[in-house]
Design an enzyme around this catalytic site. Sequence first.
Site, PDB file in Angstrom:
ATOM      1  N   SER A   1      63.392  19.696  69.185  1.00  0.00           N
ATOM      2  CA  SER A   1      62.321  18.752  68.901  1.00  0.00           C
ATOM      3  C   SER A   1      61.773  18.955  67.507  1.00  0.00           C
ATOM      4  CB  SER A   1      61.183  18.946  69.906  1.00  0.00           C
ATOM      5  OG  SER A   1      60.571  20.188  69.643  1.00  0.00           O
ATOM      6  N   LYS A   2      61.206  17.869  67.012  1.00  0.00           N
ATOM      7  CA  LYS A   2      60.624  17.867  65.673  1.00  0.00           C
ATOM      8  C   LYS A   2      59.553  18.930  65.518  1.00  0.00           C
ATOM      9  CE  LYS A   2      60.826  13.095  64.358  1.00  0.00           C
ATOM     10  NZ  LYS A   2      60.118  11.873  64.436  1.00  0.00           N
ATOM     11  N   ARG A   3      58.864  19.195  66.620  1.00  0.00           N
ATOM     12  CA  ARG A   3      57.748  20.127  66.518  1.00  0.00           C
ATOM     13  C   ARG A   3      58.228  21.539  66.218  1.00  0.00           C
ATOM     14  NH1 ARG A   3      55.612  20.728  71.186  1.00  0.00           N
ATOM     15  NH2 ARG A   3      57.016  19.254  72.171  1.00  0.00           N
TER      16      ARG A   3
END
Length: 499
Positions: free
Chosen positions: A246-248
């Site tokens: 994920s981007k996070r």
Amino acid sequence: MSEIIVRYPPSPTGFFHIGTARTVLYNFLFAQKNKGKAIMRMEDTDKNRSEKQFEENILSGIQTLGMKWDGEIEYQSKRTEIYTKYLSQLLAEDKAYYCFSTPEELNTLRELAQKEKRAFRYPETWRGADKKLVQEKLDAGEKSVIRYKLPKNVSEITFTDAVRGEVTIKLTELDDFVIAKNLETALYNFCVVIDDHDMNISHVIRGEDHISNTPKQILLFKEFGWEIPTFAHLPLILNADKSKLSKRKNKVSVDDYLADGFLPEALINFLALLGWNTSDEQEIFTMEELVEKFSLDRVHKGGAIFDIEKLKWINQEWIKKMDISEFYKRVLEYWKSEYVKKSEKYNFDISLFGDLNNEKNSIFLQEALALVKDRTKQLSEVFENLELFYTEDATLAYSTDIYFHKKMKTSRETAEESLKFAKKIIENLDDNFKFTADNLKTVFVEKIKEAGFKNGYILYPLRVALSGSEFSPGTLELLEIFGKERSLVRMNRGIDLCQ
Ligand code: GLU
């Protein structure tokens, strides 16, 4: 065997994603290895989310990473009439139907199912609806969708996945799924089947997140009486904590990695190993080697952890392998690249190196690069590592604390003795002495031994004085690159600072 044809089907709804790059790579390798073809298909039916800039970014990213496709680019947005034709066919044959259940109705049913802890299935409200009533509603412009009529005489779908082996899905897990919003707006599961058939796709190689779509697509292939391609589902890419990438937790766009100074070759090498390996220990692969060695049966079933440290290691290995002129070329390309220009983080002034069309400047930069090359993990570090060669010798700034080195038994207090000793060696060299690292090594080792010092006692403070840092290229290499005069200025600066 019939011709191998694969497809790259990105949705241009975001920048070129590292997961998409991995899927494209496995398709590319498989096609190349089998002397097949790869079709570029833009899945751009979502008009609200598809953007030209994303499309361009994906296409150029594929090429930057050293991959290609065959023939013209296909656009789903240009194939509406074809989908309409097949949708009409299914409707006419009573294999699909209009459904007027409103989102509110369906939500209520969905919530009920959730409460009762069972999976939601569309209750087939409109499956057998009166044709006249349906036509009236259509004529009145009532909102509807088109659903596929799940066959009642089939209980399960089994297919042999080239990665996962036999996969069986019970039809009770499916319902009459939506294949189009209306006659002009077919949805993913429908379009993809029509396209894979029309484009003679032999192998569908894609992420595991699509495995639940596969039985739906197989049902449609069968409905039309078409040959079913071979499916291969690639393992999910996971963050270090095993959650889905994920981007996070990680950067996800290919551009971000290029901007961080990873080489395309290293990214390819890394992506190839994200869910695949050879039977031996080999970890560094060129694209040619990957093409030669790739096979679907060595693709892993379990999720692939995205390990950034491994990417850094691979990148460093690729840099080490590179000769200095290639490294020089890449570093300059990187500095001049769009991402570096745009990024505040890497905003530096290339003019530090002087006019590089001037041969002397360019040679000095290449020599300096040669000294930092093998320590470089990412091109983004190079600028910083080079600064020491370009700072003004007489004002080189650093904390004298770094003269302290426990093992070498040196400190700010002892550095003066070491530097004065080194200075004497250099000053006493013959005028015709060739000031190279090798020659200097012979002289230094001999003189240090004669005087009864340890090598590190002299050479470590010398390193600090020459580089202004505790970690630097080799001390004798630094002497060579700076030459006698500049070296002496830096040594005097060291002596001054320690007093
Ligand atoms: N456009 C789909 C995606 O980007 C393609 C899925 C497929 O390979 O069928 O996920």
